[in-house]
Design a protein around this motif. Structure first.
Motif, PDB file in Angstrom:
ATOM      1  N   ILE A 179       0.874  -1.175   0.000  1.00 39.74           N
ATOM      2  CA  ILE A 179       0.000   0.000   0.000  1.00 39.74           C
ATOM      3  C   ILE A 179       0.909   1.223   0.000  1.00 39.74           C
ATOM      4  O   ILE A 179       1.790   1.351   0.846  1.00 39.74           O
ATOM      5  CB  ILE A 179      -0.906   0.029   1.246  1.00 39.74           C
ATOM      6  N   PHE A 180       0.690   2.124  -0.953  1.00 45.45           N
ATOM      7  CA  PHE A 180       1.504   3.346  -1.095  1.00 45.45           C
ATOM      8  C   PHE A 180       0.648   4.577  -0.822  1.00 45.45           C
ATOM      9  O   PHE A 180      -0.530   4.606  -1.166  1.00 45.45           O
ATOM     10  CB  PHE A 180       2.060   3.478  -2.516  1.00 45.45           C
ATOM     11  N   PHE A 181       1.278   5.588  -0.252  1.00 47.64           N
ATOM     12  CA  PHE A 181       0.630   6.886  -0.086  1.00 47.64           C
ATOM     13  C   PHE A 181       1.308   7.909  -0.983  1.00 47.64           C
ATOM     14  O   PHE A 181       2.534   7.873  -1.167  1.00 47.64           O
ATOM     15  CB  PHE A 181       0.749   7.376   1.368  1.00 47.64           C
ATOM     16  N   SER A 182       0.515   8.813  -1.532  1.00 46.47           N
ATOM     17  CA  SER A 182       1.100   9.962  -2.236  1.00 46.47           C
ATOM     18  C   SER A 182       1.805  10.833  -1.206  1.00 46.47           C
ATOM     19  O   SER A 182       1.445  10.802  -0.017  1.00 46.47           O
ATOM     20  CB  SER A 182       0.008  10.770  -2.946  1.00 46.47           C
ATOM     21  N   PRO A 183       2.807  11.612  -1.615  1.00 49.07           N
ATOM     22  CA  PRO A 183       3.513  12.471  -0.653  1.00 49.07           C
ATOM     23  C   PRO A 183       2.577  13.398   0.114  1.00 49.07           C
ATOM     24  O   PRO A 183       2.715  13.567   1.325  1.00 49.07           O
ATOM     25  CB  PRO A 183       4.471  13.273  -1.539  1.00 49.07           C
ATOM     26  N   LYS A 184       1.582  13.942  -0.574  1.00 48.33           N
ATOM     27  CA  LYS A 184       0.660  14.885   0.073  1.00 48.33           C
ATOM     28  C   LYS A 184      -0.192  14.178   1.120  1.00 48.33           C
ATOM     29  O   LYS A 184      -0.367  14.684   2.237  1.00 48.33           O
ATOM     30  CB  LYS A 184      -0.237  15.538  -0.984  1.00 48.33           C
ATOM     31  N   PHE A 185      -0.708  12.995   0.791  1.00 50.84           N
ATOM     32  CA  PHE A 185      -1.550  12.282   1.752  1.00 50.84           C
ATOM     33  C   PHE A 185      -0.734  11.810   2.946  1.00 50.84           C
ATOM     34  O   PHE A 185      -1.210  11.833   4.083  1.00 50.84           O
ATOM     35  CB  PHE A 185      -2.246  11.088   1.081  1.00 50.84           C
ATOM     36  N   ALA A 186       0.506  11.396   2.719  1.00 55.31           N
ATOM     37  CA  ALA A 186       1.377  10.937   3.813  1.00 55.31           C
ATOM     38  C   ALA A 186       1.641  12.048   4.818  1.00 55.31           C
ATOM     39  O   ALA A 186       1.844  11.785   6.007  1.00 55.31           O
ATOM     40  CB  ALA A 186       2.689  10.405   3.249  1.00 55.31           C
ATOM     41  N   GLU A 187       1.622  13.293   4.340  1.00 56.25           N
ATOM     42  CA  GLU A 187       1.870  14.431   5.226  1.00 56.25           C
ATOM     43  C   GLU A 187       0.696  14.685   6.171  1.00 56.25           C
ATOM     44  O   GLU A 187       0.860  15.255   7.241  1.00 56.25           O
ATOM     45  CB  GLU A 187       2.141  15.690   4.394  1.00 56.25           C
ATOM     46  N   ASN A 188      -0.492  14.269   5.767  1.00 55.23           N
ATOM     47  CA  ASN A 188      -1.684  14.423   6.610  1.00 55.23           C
ATOM     48  C   ASN A 188      -1.720  13.225   7.566  1.00 55.23           C
ATOM     49  O   ASN A 188      -2.439  12.252   7.357  1.00 55.23           O
ATOM     50  CB  ASN A 188      -2.942  14.476   5.747  1.00 55.23           C
ATOM     51  N   LYS A 189      -0.918  13.296   8.615  1.00 50.68           N
ATOM     52  CA  LYS A 189      -0.700  12.130   9.470  1.00 50.68           C
ATOM     53  C   LYS A 189      -1.966  11.619  10.125  1.00 50.68           C
ATOM     54  O   LYS A 189      -2.156  10.406  10.289  1.00 50.68           O
ATOM     55  CB  LYS A 189       0.361  12.462  10.530  1.00 50.68           C
ATOM     56  N   ASP A 190      -2.843  12.531  10.506  1.00 49.37           N
ATOM     57  CA  ASP A 190      -4.075  12.082  11.155  1.00 49.37           C
ATOM     58  C   ASP A 190      -4.927  11.265  10.196  1.00 49.37           C
ATOM     59  O   ASP A 190      -5.379  10.166  10.519  1.00 49.37           O
ATOM     60  CB  ASP A 190      -4.869  13.282  11.663  1.00 49.37           C
ATOM     61  N   ALA A 191      -5.148  11.779   8.990  1.00 52.20           N
ATOM     62  CA  ALA A 191      -5.949  11.059   7.999  1.00 52.20           C
ATOM     63  C   ALA A 191      -5.260   9.767   7.576  1.00 52.20           C
ATOM     64  O   ALA A 191      -5.911   8.733   7.393  1.00 52.20           O
ATOM     65  CB  ALA A 191      -6.201  11.946   6.783  1.00 52.20           C
ATOM     66  N   ALA A 192      -3.934   9.827   7.432  1.00 54.58           N
ATOM     67  CA  ALA A 192      -3.171   8.644   7.049  1.00 54.58           C
ATOM     68  C   ALA A 192      -3.305   7.542   8.088  1.00 54.58           C
ATOM     69  O   ALA A 192      -3.497   6.362   7.762  1.00 54.58           O
ATOM     70  CB  ALA A 192      -1.698   9.011   6.856  1.00 54.58           C
ATOM     71  N   GLN A 193      -3.234   7.913   9.362  1.00 52.08           N
ATOM     72  CA  GLN A 193      -3.362   6.923  10.434  1.00 52.08           C
ATOM     73  C   GLN A 193      -4.782   6.382  10.519  1.00 52.08           C
ATOM     74  O   GLN A 193      -4.980   5.186  10.774  1.00 52.08           O
ATOM     75  CB  GLN A 193      -2.933   7.537  11.767  1.00 52.08           C
ATOM     76  N   ARG A 194      -5.768   7.235  10.284  1.00 50.33           N
ATOM     77  CA  ARG A 194      -7.144   6.761  10.305  1.00 50.33           C
ATOM     78  C   ARG A 194      -7.403   5.782   9.163  1.00 50.33           C
ATOM     79  O   ARG A 194      -8.091   4.777   9.329  1.00 50.33           O
ATOM     80  CB  ARG A 194      -8.120   7.944  10.239  1.00 50.33           C
ATOM     81  N   PHE A 195      -6.825   6.087   8.006  1.00 49.67           N
ATOM     82  CA  PHE A 195      -6.944   5.157   6.878  1.00 49.67           C
ATOM     83  C   PHE A 195      -6.331   3.807   7.246  1.00 49.67           C
ATOM     84  O   PHE A 195      -6.929   2.751   6.999  1.00 49.67           O
ATOM     85  CB  PHE A 195      -6.234   5.729   5.639  1.00 49.67           C
ATOM     86  N   LEU A 196      -5.139   3.837   7.825  1.00 45.97           N
ATOM     87  CA  LEU A 196      -4.441   2.599   8.170  1.00 45.97           C
ATOM     88  C   LEU A 196      -5.113   1.850   9.314  1.00 45.97           C
ATOM     89  O   LEU A 196      -5.043   0.618   9.371  1.00 45.97           O
ATOM     90  CB  LEU A 196      -2.978   2.900   8.492  1.00 45.97           C
ATOM     91  N   LYS A 197      -5.765   2.560  10.201  1.00 44.95           N
ATOM     92  CA  LYS A 197      -6.513   1.895  11.262  1.00 44.95           C
ATOM     93  C   LYS A 197      -7.645   1.066  10.651  1.00 44.95           C
ATOM     94  O   LYS A 197      -7.877  -0.092  11.026  1.00 44.95           O
ATOM     95  CB  LYS A 197      -7.080   2.933  12.238  1.00 44.95           C
ATOM     96  N   ALA A 198      -8.333   1.660   9.676  1.00 46.00           N
ATOM     97  CA  ALA A 198      -9.409   0.945   8.984  1.00 46.00           C
ATOM     98  C   ALA A 198      -8.841  -0.198   8.145  1.00 46.00           C
ATOM     99  O   ALA A 198      -9.419  -1.289   8.089  1.00 46.00           O
ATOM    100  CB  ALA A 198     -10.186   1.919   8.101  1.00 46.00           C
TER     101      ALA A 198
END
Length: 352
Positions: free
Chosen positions: A237-256
């Motif tokens: 699973i890869f994140f775009s650089p911009k999405f990876a910077e949004n740590k809260d959203a990135a962590q919520r995605f990964l929690k799901a």
């Protein structure tokens, strides 16, 4: 006198309340109240996931279908692709927020050329005791071992692919190199199966459920399961650089996502006494995969790829891959894998 006493008492009460507030912030209930940052972070995020209609995308299908992403305030939508490489390109460019596909030489070359993306989680790997990819010979071949491939033709999908990597590592483990065989790129899985059936090659590498199909139809035999020969992180699973910077959203995605990988693992990969035993949600998961991949449920059941129950990436293998591809001159230069791997986001998500 009364006025001065009232003023003193008022000052004392203000000071006492302030001190009480400080005490709660450090260790009491006030620290548990939502902070402005938390409220802002919980806002809904809409994103697109670039993926293929493959069984290995099962946790993503499950996360969407079961509402796991929605529970975390993530409005996740699938964006379908016909090939793996364009997904990596789209993720690096930010055309999609999340990419899900194989980890190949072309991906590493893209990074070596200056493009950026972040590998954050498992999406399929080779693991001992599970059938995911295998080396097959024609059923009537006199060959019985990997060592006997010397001077023979081995079919793979494409140069620089995961199949190319598996071929090279299998040969090296058994005292051979890619120079000892004739590597035949056949573009796709269908081409591999046809070449094996018509004996245009002496061996092929295949994945499930195609392995089971070939064996059932009687024109191929399994010589080695790749997972029994080596651990290998085939896709991620890869994140775009911009999405990876949004740590809260990135962590919520990964929690799901981790909730979905757990659901998948418990349904189709759980073992009892060394044998895979269908879990409580087995039929549901198979039907979800069938819906999103446009395949029959019976075909799905023939083989479902292994992945870590929590979606954890086999981080050490990424470095091994880069070094091997560089040695074989399939990538332009060795890259620092710490620049493209971030396992902390998932670790933090699993704690919440």
């Amino acid at each position: 006198m009364k006025k001065s006493v009232k003023l003193a008492l008022s000052s004392f009460l203000v000071l006492a309340l302030a001190l009480a507030g400080c005490g709660k912030t450090e260790g009491g209930s006030s620290a548990e109240q939502p902070q402005p940052e938390q409220g802002q972070a919980a806002e809904a995020v809409s994103l697109e996931i670039g993926m293929l209609k493959l069984t290995s995308s099962a946790p993503l299908f499950i996360g969407i279908e079961k509402g796991f992403f929605q529970e975390e305030g993530i409005d996740a939508k699938a964006k379908w692709f016909d090939a793996a490489q364009p997904i990596a390109v789209a993720t690096a460019a930010g055309s999609v927020d999340v990419g899900a596909t194989g980890i190949t030489a072309s991906l590493y070359n893209m990074v070596a050329g200056g493009q950026k993306l972040v590998i954050v989680a498992d999406k399929g790997r080779e693991q001992a005791g599970y059938s995911s990819s295998a080396l097959l010979y024609p059923s009537d071949s006199p060959l019985k071992s990997i060592e006997e491939l010397k001077g023979k033709k081995l079919g793979i999908t494409q140069t620089g692919s995961t199949y190319h990597y598996m071929a090279g590592k299998l040969l090296e483990k058994h005292g051979l190199t890619l120079q000892d065989i004739e590597l035949i790129p056949l573009n796709n899985i269908k081409g591999l199966m046809e070449a094996l059936k018509s004996k245009q090659v002496d061996a092929v590498l295949l994945n499930e459920p195609n392995i089971s199909t070939v064996v059932e139809e009687g024109y191929g035999k399994v010589i080695a399961q790749v997972g029994d020969e080596m651990e290998y992180q085939t896709s991620g699973i890869f994140f775009s650089p911009k999405f990876a910077e949004n740590k809260d959203a990135a962590q919520r995605f990964l929690k799901a996502y981790a909730k979905a990988t757990q659901y998948y693992y418990d349904a189709v990969l759980n073992k009892v006494d060394g044998k895979i035993v269908p879990g409580e949600n087995y039929d549901e998961v198979v039907n979800i995969i069938a819906k999103y991949t446009d395949q029959e449920a019976d075909m799905i059941k023939k083989g479902m790829p292994y992945m870590d129950r929590d979606g954890k990436l086999l981080e050490s293998d990424i470095k091994t891959q880069v070094e091997w591809y560089a040695k074989e001159k399939l990538i332009d230069k060795v890259i620092d894998t710490s620049d493209i791997v971030n396992t902390q986001l998932l670790e933090d998500a699993l704690k919440n």
